[in-house]
Write a protein that holds these residues in place. Structure first.
Motif, PDB file in Angstrom:
ATOM      1  N   LEU A   8     -11.181  49.156  65.614  1.00 17.86           N
ATOM      2  CA  LEU A   8     -12.355  48.309  65.439  1.00 17.86           C
ATOM      3  C   LEU A   8     -12.822  48.321  63.986  1.00 17.86           C
ATOM      4  O   LEU A   8     -13.121  47.268  63.414  1.00 17.86           O
ATOM      5  CB  LEU A   8     -13.467  48.766  66.379  1.00 17.86           C
ATOM      6  CG  LEU A   8     -14.729  47.928  66.402  1.00 17.86           C
ATOM      7  CD1 LEU A   8     -14.418  46.497  66.838  1.00 17.86           C
ATOM      8  CD2 LEU A   8     -15.763  48.550  67.331  1.00 17.86           C
ATOM      9  N   ARG A   9     -12.883  49.491  63.375  1.00 18.27           N
ATOM     10  CA  ARG A   9     -13.276  49.583  61.954  1.00 18.27           C
ATOM     11  C   ARG A   9     -12.315  48.777  61.081  1.00 18.27           C
ATOM     12  O   ARG A   9     -12.731  48.063  60.161  1.00 18.27           O
ATOM     13  CB  ARG A   9     -13.320  51.032  61.497  1.00 18.27           C
ATOM     14  CG  ARG A   9     -14.557  51.772  61.931  1.00 18.27           C
ATOM     15  CD  ARG A   9     -14.712  53.118  61.207  1.00 18.27           C
ATOM     16  NE  ARG A   9     -13.588  54.012  61.400  1.00 18.27           N
ATOM     17  CZ  ARG A   9     -13.450  54.858  62.419  1.00 18.27           C
ATOM     18  NH1 ARG A   9     -14.381  54.921  63.345  1.00 18.27           N
ATOM     19  NH2 ARG A   9     -12.390  55.630  62.506  1.00 18.27           N
ATOM     20  N   TYR A  10     -11.017  48.874  61.378  1.00 17.44           N
ATOM     21  CA  TYR A  10     -10.015  48.132  60.626  1.00 17.44           C
ATOM     22  C   TYR A  10     -10.243  46.620  60.758  1.00 17.44           C
ATOM     23  O   TYR A  10     -10.211  45.884  59.767  1.00 17.44           O
ATOM     24  CB  TYR A  10      -8.609  48.508  61.104  1.00 17.44           C
ATOM     25  CG  TYR A  10      -7.524  47.675  60.473  1.00 17.44           C
ATOM     26  CD1 TYR A  10      -7.112  47.930  59.175  1.00 17.44           C
ATOM     27  CD2 TYR A  10      -6.919  46.630  61.169  1.00 17.44           C
ATOM     28  CE1 TYR A  10      -6.119  47.161  58.581  1.00 17.44           C
ATOM     29  CE2 TYR A  10      -5.929  45.865  60.586  1.00 17.44           C
ATOM     30  CZ  TYR A  10      -5.537  46.132  59.293  1.00 17.44           C
ATOM     31  OH  TYR A  10      -4.567  45.360  58.700  1.00 17.44           O
ATOM     32  N   MET A  11     -10.508  46.152  61.986  1.00 18.36           N
ATOM     33  CA  MET A  11     -10.715  44.716  62.198  1.00 18.36           C
ATOM     34  C   MET A  11     -11.959  44.231  61.457  1.00 18.36           C
ATOM     35  O   MET A  11     -11.955  43.149  60.853  1.00 18.36           O
ATOM     36  CB  MET A  11     -10.816  44.403  63.694  1.00 18.36           C
ATOM     37  CG  MET A  11      -9.479  44.570  64.401  1.00 18.36           C
ATOM     38  SD  MET A  11      -9.422  43.984  66.123  1.00 18.36           S
ATOM     39  CE  MET A  11     -10.591  45.036  66.924  1.00 18.36           C
ATOM     40  N   ILE A  12     -13.021  45.028  61.462  1.00 17.65           N
ATOM     41  CA  ILE A  12     -14.244  44.643  60.741  1.00 17.65           C
ATOM     42  C   ILE A  12     -13.981  44.595  59.240  1.00 17.65           C
ATOM     43  O   ILE A  12     -14.414  43.664  58.555  1.00 17.65           O
ATOM     44  CB  ILE A  12     -15.400  45.589  61.099  1.00 17.65           C
ATOM     45  CG1 ILE A  12     -15.800  45.375  62.565  1.00 17.65           C
ATOM     46  CG2 ILE A  12     -16.596  45.364  60.167  1.00 17.65           C
ATOM     47  CD1 ILE A  12     -16.752  46.415  63.113  1.00 17.65           C
ATOM     48  N   ALA A  46      -6.026  49.295  71.747  1.00 19.05           N
ATOM     49  CA  ALA A  46      -6.156  48.000  71.076  1.00 19.05           C
ATOM     50  C   ALA A  46      -6.947  47.022  71.937  1.00 19.05           C
ATOM     51  O   ALA A  46      -7.777  46.264  71.436  1.00 19.05           O
ATOM     52  CB  ALA A  46      -4.782  47.428  70.754  1.00 19.05           C
ATOM     53  N   LYS A  47      -6.709  47.048  73.240  1.00 16.19           N
ATOM     54  CA  LYS A  47      -7.447  46.154  74.140  1.00 16.19           C
ATOM     55  C   LYS A  47      -8.932  46.505  74.150  1.00 16.19           C
ATOM     56  O   LYS A  47      -9.782  45.618  74.139  1.00 16.19           O
ATOM     57  CB  LYS A  47      -6.865  46.215  75.548  1.00 16.19           C
ATOM     58  CG  LYS A  47      -5.509  45.561  75.654  1.00 16.19           C
ATOM     59  CD  LYS A  47      -4.956  45.662  77.048  1.00 16.19           C
ATOM     60  CE  LYS A  47      -3.566  45.046  77.104  1.00 16.19           C
ATOM     61  NZ  LYS A  47      -3.002  45.112  78.442  1.00 16.19           N
ATOM     62  N   GLU A  48      -9.247  47.784  74.159  1.00 16.02           N
ATOM     63  CA  GLU A  48     -10.652  48.213  74.138  1.00 16.02           C
ATOM     64  C   GLU A  48     -11.316  47.792  72.832  1.00 16.02           C
ATOM     65  O   GLU A  48     -12.458  47.325  72.826  1.00 16.02           O
ATOM     66  CB  GLU A  48     -10.749  49.737  74.314  1.00 16.02           C
ATOM     67  CG  GLU A  48     -12.156  50.252  74.335  1.00 16.02           C
ATOM     68  CD  GLU A  48     -13.022  49.679  75.442  1.00 16.02           C
ATOM     69  OE1 GLU A  48     -14.240  49.528  75.211  1.00 16.02           O
ATOM     70  OE2 GLU A  48     -12.497  49.362  76.532  1.00 16.02           O
ATOM     71  N   ALA A  49     -10.600  47.905  71.732  1.00 11.07           N
ATOM     72  CA  ALA A  49     -11.143  47.478  70.439  1.00 11.07           C
ATOM     73  C   ALA A  49     -11.423  45.975  70.439  1.00 11.07           C
ATOM     74  O   ALA A  49     -12.460  45.531  69.932  1.00 11.07           O
ATOM     75  CB  ALA A  49     -10.178  47.842  69.311  1.00 11.07           C
ATOM     76  N   MET A  50     -10.521  45.185  71.032  1.00  5.49           N
ATOM     77  CA  MET A  50     -10.745  43.731  71.081  1.00  5.49           C
ATOM     78  C   MET A  50     -11.964  43.392  71.941  1.00  5.49           C
ATOM     79  O   MET A  50     -12.725  42.488  71.618  1.00  5.49           O
ATOM     80  CB  MET A  50      -9.506  42.999  71.611  1.00  5.49           C
ATOM     81  CG  MET A  50      -8.436  42.800  70.575  1.00  5.49           C
ATOM     82  SD  MET A  50      -8.999  42.053  69.018  1.00  5.49           S
ATOM     83  CE  MET A  50      -9.627  40.490  69.568  1.00  5.49           C
ATOM     84  N   LYS A  51     -12.164  44.120  73.032  1.00  8.77           N
ATOM     85  CA  LYS A  51     -13.338  43.885  73.872  1.00  8.77           C
ATOM     86  C   LYS A  51     -14.619  44.149  73.085  1.00  8.77           C
ATOM     87  O   LYS A  51     -15.605  43.444  73.237  1.00  8.77           O
ATOM     88  CB  LYS A  51     -13.309  44.785  75.114  1.00  8.77           C
ATOM     89  CG  LYS A  51     -12.310  44.376  76.145  1.00  8.77           C
ATOM     90  CD  LYS A  51     -12.347  45.342  77.323  1.00  8.77           C
ATOM     91  CE  LYS A  51     -11.185  45.109  78.261  1.00  8.77           C
ATOM     92  NZ  LYS A  51     -11.128  46.125  79.315  1.00  8.77           N
ATOM     93  N   GLN A  52     -14.600  45.163  72.232  1.00 10.10           N
ATOM     94  CA  GLN A  52     -15.766  45.490  71.421  1.00 10.10           C
ATOM     95  C   GLN A  52     -15.913  44.533  70.240  1.00 10.10           C
ATOM     96  O   GLN A  52     -17.022  44.282  69.775  1.00 10.10           O
ATOM     97  CB  GLN A  52     -15.661  46.925  70.907  1.00 10.10           C
ATOM     98  CG  GLN A  52     -15.701  47.966  71.987  1.00 10.10           C
ATOM     99  CD  GLN A  52     -15.408  49.360  71.450  1.00 10.10           C
ATOM    100  OE1 GLN A  52     -15.486  49.612  70.257  1.00 10.10           O
ATOM    101  NE2 GLN A  52     -15.058  50.260  72.351  1.00 10.10           N
ATOM    102  N   PHE A  53     -14.802  44.003  69.766  1.00 12.98           N
ATOM    103  CA  PHE A  53     -14.807  43.138  68.585  1.00 12.98           C
ATOM    104  C   PHE A  53     -15.396  41.760  68.869  1.00 12.98           C
ATOM    105  O   PHE A  53     -16.126  41.215  68.042  1.00 12.98           O
ATOM    106  CB  PHE A  53     -13.373  43.003  68.068  1.00 12.98           C
ATOM    107  CG  PHE A  53     -13.233  42.260  66.774  1.00 12.98           C
ATOM    108  CD1 PHE A  53     -13.886  42.697  65.644  1.00 12.98           C
ATOM    109  CD2 PHE A  53     -12.425  41.137  66.687  1.00 12.98           C
ATOM    110  CE1 PHE A  53     -13.748  42.022  64.440  1.00 12.98           C
ATOM    111  CE2 PHE A  53     -12.275  40.463  65.495  1.00 12.98           C
ATOM    112  CZ  PHE A  53     -12.942  40.907  64.364  1.00 12.98           C
TER     113      PHE A  53
END
Length: 115
Positions: A8-12, A46-53
């Motif tokens: 998530l930090r990486y995507m942000i 990765a799926k959990e990060a996308m849900k949060q993103f």
């Protein structure tokens, strides 16, 4: 393997960098392509990060997001999105495209270029 918080930090960070580069070019919006091709059940982080993103995008970058493309969706995902779209605003549904394959993405890009 990174945990969902690191992803998530990486995507942000990537979004912030995209915004910085876009502004240098005079652009104020960006497109996100969520590539689900090759997703497997073992990629839960990765799926959990996308849900949060997704809510972070809508809450913090609503006018910056031009389009959110989900690539590699199956028939079930398309059906679920159609149901979810019934309660979404028109503005939101116009910003989301669900595509099954790279061919569909290429066709979509060609269509956009012709408009």
């Amino acid at each position: 393997l990174a945990d969902s918080k690191a992803i998530l930090r990486y995507m942000i960070c990537m979004i912030e960098e995209a915004i910085r580069q876009a502004e240098q070019l005079g652009q104020h919006q960006f497109t996100v392509v969520h590539d689900r091709l090759g997703d497997y059940e073992s990629e839960e982080e990765a799926k959990e990060a996308m849900k949060q993103f997704s809510p972070i995008l809508s809450d913090n970058y609503p006018e910056r997001l031009h389009l959110y493309v989900v690539l590699g969706v199956n028939w079930f995902f398309r059906a679920a999105f159609r149901v979810a779209a019934l309660v979404m605003s028109k503005k939101t549904t116009e910003k989301v495209r669900v595509l099954g394959s790279l061919d569909e993405l290429c066709d979509f890009i060609e269509l956009k270029e012709q408009l």
